[in-house]
Design a protein around this motif. Structure first.
Motif, mmCIF file in Angstrom:
data_model
loop_
_atom_site.group_PDB
_atom_site.id
_atom_site.type_symbol
_atom_site.label_atom_id
_atom_site.label_comp_id
_atom_site.label_asym_id
_atom_site.label_seq_id
_atom_site.Cartn_x
_atom_site.Cartn_y
_atom_site.Cartn_z
ATOM 1 N N ASN A 273 -5.406 4.799 -2.057
ATOM 2 C CA ASN A 273 -4.435 3.595 -0.931
ATOM 3 C C ASN A 273 -4.510 2.403 -2.372
ATOM 4 N N ASP A 406 -0.100 -3.626 5.772
ATOM 5 C CA ASP A 406 0.290 -3.542 6.880
ATOM 6 C C ASP A 406 -1.179 -3.808 7.189
ATOM 7 N N GLU A 408 -1.543 -0.855 8.766
ATOM 8 C CA GLU A 408 -1.744 0.436 8.844
ATOM 9 C C GLU A 408 -2.711 0.567 7.218
ATOM 10 N N LEU A 409 -1.954 0.130 6.057
ATOM 11 C CA LEU A 409 -2.883 0.237 5.027
ATOM 12 C C LEU A 409 -4.308 -0.551 4.709
ATOM 13 N N SER A 411 -6.235 -0.499 7.239
ATOM 14 C CA SER A 411 -7.375 0.461 8.015
ATOM 15 C C SER A 411 -7.370 1.491 7.621
ATOM 16 N N LYS A 412 -6.430 1.930 6.542
ATOM 17 C CA LYS A 412 -6.817 3.439 5.884
ATOM 18 C C LYS A 412 -7.698 3.493 4.833
#
Length: 431
Positions: A273, A406, A408-409, A411-412
């Motif tokens: 990521n 954000d 999503e990022l 959390s990943k």
């Protein structure tokens, strides 16, 4: 030195870089009348970044110390004058008999001219000569701080450490103090007859590393919108892997602990990521994505919190990463972290678990997009293969700058770190 008459050389506080404009003189190693040689350390200074020794770039005889210990000196101000025969050989020096040539600024603590004389090491056998004559006193920064607080003149302390190094015990023996946390009388308020007979308050000046840290975290907290996410993960397999790694030949002279595998897991998550490894350019209104990882490690030192970083950590093997962590921790604890190691970080890990803390909401290191906090690893009841059984468990907390990361990022990244720590064999699968 009869040929030095009339040639007065001024050594000025060098340009310390990184936007720093001043430094505090901690300890003078010389006095008026002492002979000095090119490359000899004449004083120790503290900037907002680190404690460094200041070498003088020419030969001569000290005429005057222009500032006292504890005094803050601006970059470019004269700190010492020397009557010398040699022409100035480094920036920060001006000969009063002729105009100085244009030179590039020197970063404090980063060497002198190629022909600079090497600093002479002293041994325990030379104690008497050191006490009687001029020359640097060998003591680590925390020991110097202790001596300053207790009002002990290090030049009169008998060293017991290797190579003539003064230890904390030597300072206590010289002062007769029994309290290791003694505070200088000048820092105490007037007594107000409190219960127990001690002072009601103690005021400590905010300066150096602590002052810089306060400014940095305040700026970060109020300029970057923080978001923090948490995950609790079973790290039983990781702890077993650590036991196996400690038997590897390369682990013999390195600290191999949970922080090593947490750092490796974070690097793996960043590789998957890469957008999390970035910074926000407010002036240009741009997101600056970094194609390298300078991994910061938050370190508690006697002078306050510092965050030195491992350059290009993403390129290191596990053994090399362990060695880099080892060097970083040793330098931070001794107060010898270089200014270069404190700048340019891209993402940070802070290990609050060493204090027995389970979790927290870490504040971003200024200019970075993410910081990972690692809590204490504890044995807890855990559902494993359908049964409740004791397992080694840890809570991770990831704070990130919501302008460029954000949910999503963020959390990943946190989920990937957790996955590696739960099943460290994923490191092989992802590589």
């Amino acid at each position: 030195m009869t040929d030095t008459v009339g040639r007065l050389l001024e050594f000025r506080m060098p340009d310390v870089g990184e936007g720093l404009t001043e430094a505090e003189v901690l300890t003078w190693y010389v006095k008026p009348g002492d002979a000095v040689v090119d490359g000899q350390t004449v004083c120790e200074i503290e900037t907002a970044k680190a404690v460094v020794e200041l070498p003088i770039p020419f030969d001569g005889v000290v005429q005057e110390l222009r500032c006292a210990e504890g005094e803050r000196v601006a970059v470019g101000a004269v700190v010492i004058t020397v009557v010398g025969a040699e022409a100035p050989s480094a920036p920060g020096v001006r000969e009063t008999m002729q105009a100085a040539q244009q030179r590039q600024p020197v970063l404090v603590g980063y060497g002198v001219a190629p022909q600079a004389a090497k600093r002479r090491r002293r041994t325990a056998d030379s104690t008497a000569g050191r006490l009687a004559g001029p020359g640097p006193v060998l003591a680590k920064p925390p020991v110097r701080k202790l001596a300053k607080d207790l009002g002990v003149d290090l030049a009169r302390v008998l060293p017991s450490g290797p190579d003539g190094i003064i230890t904390r015990e030597d300072v206590h023996a010289a002062s007769g103090a029994a309290d290791i946390a003694a505070v200088p009388a000048s820092a105490l308020p007037e007594p107000v007859s409190p219960p127990g007979g001690g002072p009601r308050e103690t005021r400590v000046p905010v300066r150096g590393v602590r002052q810089a840290t306060a400014a940095a975290v305040t700026s970060s907290a109020f300029s970057a919108p923080h978001v923090t996410e948490f995950v609790t993960v079973d790290v039983t397999r990781t702890m077993k892997l650590l036991r196996d790694l400690k038997r590897e030949p390369w682990a013999a002279d390195r600290r191999v602990g949970p922080l090593l595998l947490v750092a490796r897991a974070l690097l793996a998550a960043i590789e998957r990521n890469p957008d999390i490894n970035a910074s926000w350019d407010e002036k240009a209104q741009e997101i600056v994505r970094k194609n390298y990882v300078n991994l910061g490690i938050a370190a508690a030192t006697p002078r306050g919190l510092t965050v030195p970083n491992i350059k290009d950590a993403h390129t290191l093997s596990l053994a090399a990463l362990a060695g880099a962590l080892n060097d970083l921790v040793d330098a931070a604890r001794s107060g010898r972290t270089s200014p270069a190691a404190l700048s340019g970080g891209t993402v940070t890990v802070t290990n609050i678990g060493v204090f027995g803390v389970d979790s927290g909401t870490p504040i971003l290191n200024r200019g970075e997009a993410a910081i990972l906090a690692v809590g204490a690893i504890r044995s807890r009841p855990w559902v494993h293969k359908g049964k409740v059984t004791p397992r080694r468990v840890v809570t991770l907390a990831l704070s990130f700058d919501h302008r460029l990361v954000d949910g999503e990022l963020g959390s990943k990244v946190l989920a990937d770190v957790a996955t590696v720590l739960e099943r460290p064999n994923r490191l092989t699968a992802w590589s």
